[in-house]
Write an enzyme that holds these catalytic residues in place. Structure first.
Site, PDB file in Angstrom:
ATOM      1  N   HIS A 127       0.822  -1.217   0.000  1.00  0.00           N
ATOM      2  CA  HIS A 127       0.000   0.000   0.000  1.00  0.00           C
ATOM      3  C   HIS A 127       0.851   1.260   0.000  1.00  0.00           C
ATOM      4  O   HIS A 127       2.043   1.238   0.319  1.00  0.00           O
ATOM      5  CB  HIS A 127      -0.926  -0.003   1.220  1.00  0.00           C
ATOM      6  N   GLU A 162      -2.658  -7.174   7.301  1.00  0.00           N
ATOM      7  CA  GLU A 162      -1.304  -7.175   7.848  1.00  0.00           C
ATOM      8  C   GLU A 162      -1.212  -8.067   9.068  1.00  0.00           C
ATOM      9  O   GLU A 162      -2.217  -8.412   9.694  1.00  0.00           O
ATOM     10  CB  GLU A 162      -0.869  -5.739   8.198  1.00  0.00           C
TER      11      GLU A 162
END
Length: 189
Positions: A9, A85
């Site tokens: 990201h 994550e």
């Protein structure tokens, strides 16, 4: 054969402040949005073509994936919960500068990142590696003979790469830095 690329990201608010985010869900910064547009341009310049884009459910990855998909004229990204994550446990929300003090000697230091291995409540890298393999297996089942972009995060992205390449997870942590909107691949499952 499923061909997979993995992208991280763009910059989010925690990245700017040097905070370990894990499952924290803060938005991209303006720079992070620009990085996502630059990622789309790099993909186009490399003449990569994706059949589908998947993203972590966390806003920083989902927004990055949405910008990339829009810029490339692709369908909206599909959320895949296993791209989230790593759970950072007690390190969630802590300054990255605290890792060595709080977690040594169970750390791996690189030039850019100091990885903590097993603080209370954190997902271990072997657990993350197993989740990465699960992601690869699900992509192979869902998208045989297609090219897939996974937009996720640093630690899970590296463990997906480790699973796809059969490289030891410790080596993958030290072999390369996976910065904001970096892309690795192709990896094949």
């Amino acid at each position: 054969m499923t061909v997979i690329y993995i992208a991280r990201h763009g910059q989010d608010e925690d990245n700017v402040r040097g905070i370990l985010n894990g499952h924290r869900n803060l938005p991209l910064t303006d720079l992070g949005r620009q990085q996502a547009q630059q990622l789309a341009r790099r993909i186009r310049d490399r003449e990569l073509v994706f059949d589908v884009v998947y993203a972590s459910p966390l806003d920083r990855a989902l927004e990055t994936a949405a910008i990339v998909a829009t810029e490339l004229g692709l369908a909206e990204p599909i959320v895949h919960d296993d791209l989230i994550e790593r759970n950072f446990g007690i390190m969630t929300g802590r300054p990255a500068a605290d890792v060595e003090e709080m977690c040594a000697p169970d750390i791996i230091k690189t030039e850019n990142v100091t990885y903590f291995l097993n603080p209370d409540g954190a997902e271990t890298f072997p657990e993350l590696l197993a989740r990465g393999q699960w992601v690869l297996d699900s992509m192979a089942c869902r998208h045989p003979d297609q090219t897939v972009l996974l937009v996720c995060h640093g630690d899970i992205g590296k463990m997906i790469y480790a699973a796809a390449t059969n490289m030891p997870w410790r080596r993958v942590l030290t072999d390369f830095y996976f910065g904001n909107t970096d892309i690795v691949g192709p990896v094949r499952d």
